[in-house]
Design a protein around this motif. Structure first.
Motif, PDB file in Angstrom:
ATOM      1  N   PRO A  76      66.939  39.267  55.080  1.00  0.00           N
ATOM      2  CA  PRO A  76      67.274  40.527  54.422  1.00  0.00           C
ATOM      3  C   PRO A  76      67.289  41.712  55.387  1.00  0.00           C
ATOM      4  CG  PRO A  76      65.032  39.879  53.929  1.00  0.00           C
ATOM      5  CD  PRO A  76      65.653  38.731  54.641  1.00  0.00           C
ATOM      6  N   ASP A  77      66.685  41.544  56.556  1.00  0.00           N
ATOM      7  CA  ASP A  77      66.634  42.616  57.548  1.00  0.00           C
ATOM      8  C   ASP A  77      67.917  42.721  58.363  1.00  0.00           C
ATOM      9  OD1 ASP A  77      65.770  40.023  58.470  1.00  0.00           O
ATOM     10  OD2 ASP A  77      65.156  40.952  60.358  1.00  0.00           O
ATOM     11  N   ARG A  78      68.870  41.834  58.153  1.00  0.00           N
ATOM     12  CA  ARG A  78      70.110  41.849  58.943  1.00  0.00           C
ATOM     13  C   ARG A  78      71.298  42.279  58.087  1.00  0.00           C
ATOM     14  NH1 ARG A  78      70.626  39.726  63.854  1.00  0.00           N
ATOM     15  NH2 ARG A  78      72.809  39.323  63.390  1.00  0.00           N
ATOM     16  N   PRO A  79      72.131  43.190  58.614  1.00  0.00           N
ATOM     17  CA  PRO A  79      73.298  43.649  57.844  1.00  0.00           C
ATOM     18  C   PRO A  79      74.354  42.562  57.639  1.00  0.00           C
ATOM     19  CG  PRO A  79      73.292  44.635  60.044  1.00  0.00           C
ATOM     20  CD  PRO A  79      71.982  43.913  59.884  1.00  0.00           C
ATOM     21  N   THR A 108      62.855  36.565  57.284  1.00  0.00           N
ATOM     22  CA  THR A 108      63.500  37.588  58.105  1.00  0.00           C
ATOM     23  C   THR A 108      63.995  36.965  59.408  1.00  0.00           C
ATOM     24  OG1 THR A 108      61.337  38.201  58.997  1.00  0.00           O
ATOM     25  CG2 THR A 108      62.160  39.502  57.151  1.00  0.00           C
ATOM     26  N   SER A 109      64.858  37.682  60.096  1.00  0.00           N
ATOM     27  CA  SER A 109      65.386  37.178  61.368  1.00  0.00           C
ATOM     28  C   SER A 109      64.288  37.111  62.427  1.00  0.00           C
ATOM     29  CB  SER A 109      66.539  38.053  61.854  1.00  0.00           C
ATOM     30  OG  SER A 109      66.087  39.377  62.092  1.00  0.00           O
ATOM     31  N   ASP A 110      63.257  37.904  62.266  1.00  0.00           N
ATOM     32  CA  ASP A 110      62.095  37.905  63.162  1.00  0.00           C
ATOM     33  C   ASP A 110      60.871  38.179  62.295  1.00  0.00           C
ATOM     34  OD1 ASP A 110      60.022  38.426  64.943  1.00  0.00           O
ATOM     35  OD2 ASP A 110      61.182  39.802  66.182  1.00  0.00           O
ATOM     36  N   ASN A 113      58.943  41.617  62.609  1.00  0.00           N
ATOM     37  CA  ASN A 113      59.485  42.958  62.395  1.00  0.00           C
ATOM     38  C   ASN A 113      58.851  43.587  61.153  1.00  0.00           C
ATOM     39  OD1 ASN A 113      60.988  42.368  60.047  1.00  0.00           O
ATOM     40  ND2 ASN A 113      62.836  41.880  61.192  1.00  0.00           N
ATOM     41  N   PRO A 114      58.959  44.897  60.994  1.00  0.00           N
ATOM     42  CA  PRO A 114      58.247  45.581  59.894  1.00  0.00           C
ATOM     43  C   PRO A 114      58.700  45.182  58.490  1.00  0.00           C
ATOM     44  CG  PRO A 114      59.054  47.164  61.521  1.00  0.00           C
ATOM     45  CD  PRO A 114      59.609  45.831  61.902  1.00  0.00           C
ATOM     46  N   MET A 116      59.122  42.298  56.985  1.00  0.00           N
ATOM     47  CA  MET A 116      58.287  41.259  56.386  1.00  0.00           C
ATOM     48  C   MET A 116      56.914  41.802  55.990  1.00  0.00           C
ATOM     49  SD  MET A 116      58.302  38.147  55.458  1.00  0.00           S
ATOM     50  CE  MET A 116      57.638  36.521  55.562  1.00  0.00           C
ATOM     51  N   GLY A 117      56.290  42.549  56.886  1.00  0.00           N
ATOM     52  CA  GLY A 117      54.976  43.111  56.580  1.00  0.00           C
ATOM     53  C   GLY A 117      55.019  44.049  55.387  1.00  0.00           C
ATOM     54  N   ASP A 118      56.066  44.876  55.299  1.00  0.00           N
ATOM     55  CA  ASP A 118      56.214  45.810  54.186  1.00  0.00           C
ATOM     56  C   ASP A 118      56.419  45.057  52.879  1.00  0.00           C
ATOM     57  OD1 ASP A 118      56.464  48.246  52.845  1.00  0.00           O
ATOM     58  OD2 ASP A 118      58.567  48.518  53.410  1.00  0.00           O
ATOM     59  N   PHE A 119      57.290  44.027  52.914  1.00  0.00           N
ATOM     60  CA  PHE A 119      57.529  43.232  51.707  1.00  0.00           C
ATOM     61  C   PHE A 119      56.239  42.567  51.227  1.00  0.00           C
ATOM     62  CE2 PHE A 119      58.240  39.247  49.563  1.00  0.00           C
ATOM     63  CZ  PHE A 119      59.103  39.615  48.549  1.00  0.00           C
ATOM     64  N   MET A 120      55.533  41.923  52.126  1.00  0.00           N
ATOM     65  CA  MET A 120      54.318  41.209  51.728  1.00  0.00           C
ATOM     66  C   MET A 120      53.268  42.168  51.164  1.00  0.00           C
ATOM     67  SD  MET A 120      54.930  37.980  52.149  1.00  0.00           S
ATOM     68  CE  MET A 120      53.391  37.084  52.304  1.00  0.00           C
ATOM     69  N   ALA A 121      53.131  43.333  51.760  1.00  0.00           N
ATOM     70  CA  ALA A 121      52.156  44.317  51.260  1.00  0.00           C
ATOM     71  C   ALA A 121      52.531  44.779  49.855  1.00  0.00           C
ATOM     72  CB  ALA A 121      52.063  45.505  52.219  1.00  0.00           C
ATOM     73  N   LYS A 122      53.803  45.057  49.630  1.00  0.00           N
ATOM     74  CA  LYS A 122      54.242  45.518  48.300  1.00  0.00           C
ATOM     75  C   LYS A 122      54.132  44.397  47.267  1.00  0.00           C
ATOM     76  CE  LYS A 122      57.025  49.370  49.696  1.00  0.00           C
ATOM     77  NZ  LYS A 122      58.298  50.038  49.783  1.00  0.00           N
ATOM     78  N   ALA A 123      54.462  43.169  47.650  1.00  0.00           N
ATOM     79  CA  ALA A 123      54.342  42.042  46.726  1.00  0.00           C
ATOM     80  C   ALA A 123      52.880  41.812  46.342  1.00  0.00           C
ATOM     81  CB  ALA A 123      54.941  40.780  47.353  1.00  0.00           C
TER      82      ALA A 123
END
Length: 196
Positions: A76-79, A108-110, A113-114, A116-123
């Motif tokens: 999801p981090d890649r256009p 994520t592609s990496d 990168n931020p 994944m961390g943001d998604f996991m924290a919000k989930a």
């Protein structure tokens, strides 16, 4: 929602896309194709994915027999892939949960990168279930670096890790092969085996 399913002991080896012939030749126990709707067999499980916010539909993951796992969004981090901000991914997550299947994080592609961390924290703040962390590992690293990086990811999220994409020969990994990255030669096969 409670969903019961057959428990199958899985081998770790799987395949992203490919034909039945390639799956059989590699003796894989699972595969996916960035879509949903294909069939599992007694020896090989098909794993559906919600590629992006709106595609594919949820129907197969909700109703099809033979599925036990469901993969979250693809890069999801890649256009040029799912191309999603974190909030739409969080807003769409209840639709994935509704399947009742074991649910993997977005890949994520990496993984460092931020996004994944943001998604996991919000989930986690919403108490959304994520049963395992799906990773794409286009890395060329030593065994010690692999161990350190995977342990770092595990310590961040405290969930099992499933590497759904891995390629040491992709042209962006910085790896080099004796006969170039696209030829099947004895020298290249030996390098692949040693890297594995």
């Amino acid at each position: 929602v409670i969903r019961t399913m057959i428990w199958k002991k899985k081998k770790k080896k799987g395949f992203a896309s490919g034909s039945n012939e390639s799956h059989d030749a590699l003796n894989v126990s699972w595969f996916y194709n960035w879509n949903s709707g294909l069939d599992s067999t007694p020896n090989k499980e098909y794993v559906p994915i919600r590629q992006s916010q709106y595609w594919p539909g949820f129907e197969a993951a909700y109703t099809k027999e033979g599925y036990t796992h469901f993969l979250g969004f693809n890069e999801p981090d890649r256009p040029d892939q799912a191309n999603m901000a974190v909030q739409p991914a969080i807003d769409t997550w209840p639709g994935l949960l509704k399947s009742g299947l074991r649910l993997g994080s977005p890949a994520t592609s990496d993984p460092f990168n931020p996004w994944m961390g943001d998604f996991m924290a919000k989930a986690e703040a919403k108490n959304y279930r994520i049963d395992y962390v799906a990773l794409h590992c286009y890395w060329y690293k030593s065994a010690a670096q692999w161990q350190a990086d995977l342990l770092n990811i595990y310590n961040r999220y405290h969930r099992p890790i499933w590497i759904t994409e891995w390629n040491i020969g992709a042209n962006w990994t910085g790896n080099s092969f004796p006969d170039g990255p696209s030829l099947l030669t004895d020298a290249n096969a030996t390098k692949h085996k040693n890297d594995l």
